[in-house]
Scaffold this motif. Structure first.
Motif, PDB file in Angstrom:
ATOM      1  N   VAL A 166      25.657 -27.988   1.925  1.00  0.00           N
ATOM      2  CA  VAL A 166      25.573 -28.510   0.532  1.00  0.00           C
ATOM      3  C   VAL A 166      26.308 -28.247  -0.639  1.00  0.00           C
ATOM      4  O   VAL A 166      26.961 -27.246  -0.655  1.00  0.00           O
ATOM      5  CB  VAL A 166      23.922 -27.974   0.002  1.00  0.00           C
ATOM      6  N   LEU A 167      26.812 -29.149  -1.162  1.00  0.00           N
ATOM      7  CA  LEU A 167      27.765 -29.378  -2.089  1.00  0.00           C
ATOM      8  C   LEU A 167      27.345 -29.363  -3.516  1.00  0.00           C
ATOM      9  O   LEU A 167      26.536 -30.199  -3.531  1.00  0.00           O
ATOM     10  CB  LEU A 167      28.855 -30.092  -1.803  1.00  0.00           C
ATOM     11  N   VAL A 168      27.569 -28.250  -4.326  1.00  0.00           N
ATOM     12  CA  VAL A 168      26.702 -28.292  -5.760  1.00  0.00           C
ATOM     13  C   VAL A 168      28.082 -28.689  -6.748  1.00  0.00           C
ATOM     14  O   VAL A 168      28.913 -27.685  -6.918  1.00  0.00           O
ATOM     15  CB  VAL A 168      25.991 -27.286  -5.663  1.00  0.00           C
ATOM     16  N   VAL A 195      26.670 -23.300   0.859  1.00  0.00           N
ATOM     17  CA  VAL A 195      26.675 -23.916  -0.406  1.00  0.00           C
ATOM     18  C   VAL A 195      28.126 -23.820  -0.837  1.00  0.00           C
ATOM     19  O   VAL A 195      28.809 -22.548  -0.467  1.00  0.00           O
ATOM     20  CB  VAL A 195      25.701 -23.277  -1.324  1.00  0.00           C
ATOM     21  N   LYS A 196      28.553 -24.720  -1.319  1.00  0.00           N
ATOM     22  CA  LYS A 196      29.982 -24.705  -1.834  1.00  0.00           C
ATOM     23  C   LYS A 196      29.810 -25.237  -3.273  1.00  0.00           C
ATOM     24  O   LYS A 196      29.201 -26.279  -3.669  1.00  0.00           O
ATOM     25  CB  LYS A 196      30.773 -25.695  -1.219  1.00  0.00           C
ATOM     26  N   LEU A 197      30.368 -24.607  -4.105  1.00  0.00           N
ATOM     27  CA  LEU A 197      30.238 -24.620  -5.567  1.00  0.00           C
ATOM     28  C   LEU A 197      31.447 -25.127  -5.842  1.00  0.00           C
ATOM     29  O   LEU A 197      32.810 -24.677  -5.923  1.00  0.00           O
ATOM     30  CB  LEU A 197      30.052 -23.452  -6.411  1.00  0.00           C
ATOM     31  N   VAL A 198      31.511 -26.501  -6.747  1.00  0.00           N
ATOM     32  CA  VAL A 198      32.738 -27.457  -6.920  1.00  0.00           C
ATOM     33  C   VAL A 198      32.684 -27.534  -8.261  1.00  0.00           C
ATOM     34  O   VAL A 198      31.754 -28.092  -8.927  1.00  0.00           O
ATOM     35  CB  VAL A 198      32.785 -28.626  -5.892  1.00  0.00           C
ATOM     36  N   GLY A 253      34.858 -39.188  -7.705  1.00  0.00           N
ATOM     37  CA  GLY A 253      35.636 -39.438  -6.557  1.00  0.00           C
ATOM     38  C   GLY A 253      35.975 -37.957  -5.852  1.00  0.00           C
ATOM     39  O   GLY A 253      36.123 -38.025  -4.704  1.00  0.00           O
ATOM     40  N   ALA A 254      36.408 -37.005  -6.743  1.00  0.00           N
ATOM     41  CA  ALA A 254      36.929 -35.820  -6.150  1.00  0.00           C
ATOM     42  C   ALA A 254      35.554 -35.445  -5.749  1.00  0.00           C
ATOM     43  O   ALA A 254      35.807 -34.810  -4.382  1.00  0.00           O
ATOM     44  CB  ALA A 254      37.461 -34.907  -7.305  1.00  0.00           C
ATOM     45  N   ILE A 255      34.501 -35.028  -6.187  1.00  0.00           N
ATOM     46  CA  ILE A 255      33.258 -34.500  -5.293  1.00  0.00           C
ATOM     47  C   ILE A 255      33.112 -35.373  -4.391  1.00  0.00           C
ATOM     48  O   ILE A 255      32.637 -34.556  -3.282  1.00  0.00           O
ATOM     49  CB  ILE A 255      32.032 -34.541  -6.202  1.00  0.00           C
ATOM     50  N   LYS A 261      35.637 -34.918   3.280  1.00  0.00           N
ATOM     51  CA  LYS A 261      36.506 -34.255   3.949  1.00  0.00           C
ATOM     52  C   LYS A 261      36.102 -32.972   4.652  1.00  0.00           C
ATOM     53  O   LYS A 261      36.482 -32.827   5.876  1.00  0.00           O
ATOM     54  CB  LYS A 261      37.574 -33.889   3.081  1.00  0.00           C
ATOM     55  N   GLU A 262      34.876 -32.228   4.117  1.00  0.00           N
ATOM     56  CA  GLU A 262      34.750 -30.936   4.647  1.00  0.00           C
ATOM     57  C   GLU A 262      33.457 -31.051   5.310  1.00  0.00           C
ATOM     58  O   GLU A 262      32.740 -30.183   5.706  1.00  0.00           O
ATOM     59  CB  GLU A 262      34.550 -29.707   3.563  1.00  0.00           C
TER      60      GLU A 262
END
Length: 302
Positions: A166-168, A195-198, A253-255, A261-262
């Motif tokens: 999960v990307l947050v 979880v990845k916090l971006v 777009g970056a999110i 990508k990951e």
């Protein structure tokens, strides 16, 4: 103390796409243990139409219409029963799955919103339904929910395979903080999610300068607070990572690109971020993520 069972409103329209959303609900561990209500708004024939029965020449037409409506109700009941069985087959308890078919009252989206006010924790839907045009990314009902459903999270199921990544997106806003808390509450007790916090900073010079002044090119205080929220809920600290993306042309777009990508299966965003415009119905970033990540599952937390 007995904890209240969380409730998920799963809106379906009788389409194959909606059945894919039911499959998602069955496969996603986050919904295990929740009360799931399969909700359908039935477009019945307006009562005023049946006034034609008073006209002798129209009796036959009304009879055909009544027959058609009865067939449609039979079809949707069968559809809803099949959808319920899919959840049961996926391991949900019989008592935890309810079917609710309601005649349209104020409009499909508005009827979903009214139902959502009855003690639910989230609404789950798909981007497009049965009547969506091929090139339309978000259907009319979902668009209306994005605009008006502002009091509980809206979960939009995507087409990508489910995984436990999960990307947050975080930006220090109250909605982003709530997004982290929602992930903590939903997934923390399960103990098997990553979880990845971006945090994303756009490339304009003013934004970069403000970022350097306020955070010395880091976002550590916010990352630390979010990580503490997640670990307190049961996340393994080793399963939490952080990343700051500087110089992006588009935050959304970056999110989406980072998730692609990951291999992050779910994107979680706050409904509104730190926007200078106070009267947007939802943040520009969250809105663009839904459109840019057209195959992604996106959770929007208010």
């Amino acid at each position: 103390m007995v904890l209240r069972q969380k409730r998920l409103l799963l809106a379906v329209d009788g389409s194959e796409r909606a059945l894919q959303t039911v499959r998602y609900a069955g496969e996603e561990d986050a919904f295990k243990g929740m009360k799931i209500v399969l909700f359908h708004v039935f477009n019945s024939i307006p009562d005023a139409y049946y006034d034609l029965e008073k006209e002798p020449k129209s009796v036959k037409v009304v009879t055909h219409v009544r027959s058609w409506e009865a067939q449609q109700k039979k079809k949707i009941r069968k559809y809803m029963d099949d959808a319920r069985q899919m959840l049961l087959d996926a391991g949900h308890a019989e008592a935890a799955v309810e079917v609710k078919i309601q005649n349209r009252k104020k409009g499909v989206a508005r009827d979903i919103i009214i139902e959502a006010q009855k003690g639910y924790d989230a609404v789950l839907i798909r981007r497009r339904g049965a009547t969506a045009l091929k090139n339309i990314i978000v259907g009319s009902v979902t668009n209306k929910l994005l605009e008006k459903l502002s009091f509980i999270p809206l979960l939009i199921a995507g087409r990508k395979p489910i995984n436990k990544k999960v990307l947050v997106a975080v930006d220090g806003s109250p909605c982003a903080t709530k997004a982290v808390q929602f992930v903590a509450d939903m997934l923390g007790p399960l103990g098997n999610y990553q979880v990845k916090l971006v945090h994303v900073v756009r490339g304009e010079a003013s934004d970069l300068e403000a970022f350097r002044e306020n955070g010395n090119t880091t976002f550590e205080p916010v990352f630390r607070a979010a990580s503490n929220t997640l670990t307190a809920a049961g996340f393994n600290p080793q399963a939490i990572s952080t990343k700051t993306l500087i110089g992006a042309i588009s935050r959304a777009g970056a999110i989406v690109k980072a998730a692609e990508k990951e291999g992050w299966g779910t994107i979680v965003v706050g409904r509104r971020g730190l926007s200078r415009v106070g009267d947007f119905f939802m943040g520009r970033v969250s809105n663009k993520v839904i459109h840019a990540g057209r195959k992604d599952t996106v959770w929007i937390v208010t």
